[in-house]
Design a protein around this motif. Structure first.
Motif, PDB file in Angstrom:
ATOM      1  N   ILE A 184       0.848  -1.199   0.000  1.00 20.00           N
ATOM      2  CA  ILE A 184       0.000   0.000   0.000  1.00 20.00           C
ATOM      3  C   ILE A 184       0.879   1.244   0.000  1.00 20.00           C
ATOM      4  O   ILE A 184       1.813   1.364   0.807  1.00 20.00           O
ATOM      5  N   ASP A 185       0.588   2.171  -0.890  1.00 17.35           N
ATOM      6  CA  ASP A 185       1.296   3.447  -0.938  1.00 17.35           C
ATOM      7  C   ASP A 185       0.504   4.470  -0.128  1.00 17.35           C
ATOM      8  O   ASP A 185      -0.610   4.859  -0.530  1.00 17.35           O
ATOM      9  N   THR A 215      -1.492   7.570  -1.496  1.00 17.11           N
ATOM     10  CA  THR A 215      -2.841   7.508  -2.080  1.00 17.11           C
ATOM     11  C   THR A 215      -3.886   8.099  -1.139  1.00 17.11           C
ATOM     12  O   THR A 215      -4.991   8.422  -1.576  1.00 17.11           O
TER      13      THR A 215
END
Length: 236
Positions: free
Chosen positions: A147-148, A151
């Protein structure tokens, strides 16, 4: 050599050793070990006080050592980890949040030491090991799930700053020692349980990291909800 003092001091020193290992791992962009070492520092931090009391060698010197190690492992190391992981993308805001978190950790430790003989039955503000591990275990979960955080926009620095504020807040956190000084309301338990299960469900692909995030995050929320309910109860 007094081995009774050596063992607790080794545990205390291990706390800082793991904190330094976290910083060095983060510097090499190994965010997984940068996070895990902070969790290991928590284990060492939990052992030093217990071993000191077991051997009957608790001292003011040991308490000061413990606080200094805690600042490194749970204040500076998580702040650097968060900055290297995502906060550097937020420019000045990221720098401010990282520094703010470390300062809040220092403030929390200093206040705890000063109020140790005054505050009983609860913790005033989120304990710095919990705050540091919220950052560390969230980082670990994000990395393992791919997961970035970018975002989510500025949500990450806002939440991290909020965790820092919790450490210096007057929110009461139960110490779970059974002294009854800080009752835990049923609604607080329900909210914590729902949040705990939700985090496990959302992060089930990396269950151990999700479990760690759930433990520390739900404890942080439990204190907030419980303090609000206690405040309403007093007014009522």
């Amino acid at each position: 050599m007094d081995y009774r003092r050596l063992i607790p001091n080794m545990c205390t020193s291990s706390n800082l050793v793991f904190g330094m290992c976290s910083i060095l791992s983060t510097y090499n962009h190994n965010f997984i070990w940068g996070s895990i070492f902070i969790l290991l520092a928590l284990v060492a931090d939990g052992l030093d006080g217990r071993t000191a009391r077991f051997f009957g060698v608790a001292s003011e010197m040991g308490k000061e050592m413990d606080s200094l190690c805690d600042l490194g492992s749970f204040g500076i190391a998580p702040a650097f980890l968060a900055w290297a992981f995502v906060l550097h993308n937020h420019g000045i805001l990221g720098i401010v949040v990282a520094i703010f978190f470390a300062i809040c950790g220092m403030w929390r430790l200093a206040r705890f030491n000063v109020n140790a003989s005054v505050v009983h039955g609860y913790f005033m503000g989120l304990a710095i090991p919990a705050g540091g591990n919220i950052v560390a275990m969230t980082t670990l979960l994000f990395v393992q799930l791919g997961i970035d955080p970018m975002t989510f926009g500025i949500a990450y620095p806002i939440v991290m700053a909020f965790v820092g504020w919790l450490m210096v807040s007057h929110v009461h956190y139960p110490n779970f020692k059974g002294d009854g000084a800080e009752p835990i309301y049923l609604l607080s338990k329900v909210v914590a349980l729902v949040m705990f299960l939700a985090i496990l469900w959302l992060g089930h692909a990396s269950l151990l990291a999700a479990l760690a995030v759930a433990i520390f995050s739900t404890y942080a929320v439990l204190g907030i909800v419980n303090s609000l309910l206690a405040s309403f109860a007093k007014k009522g």
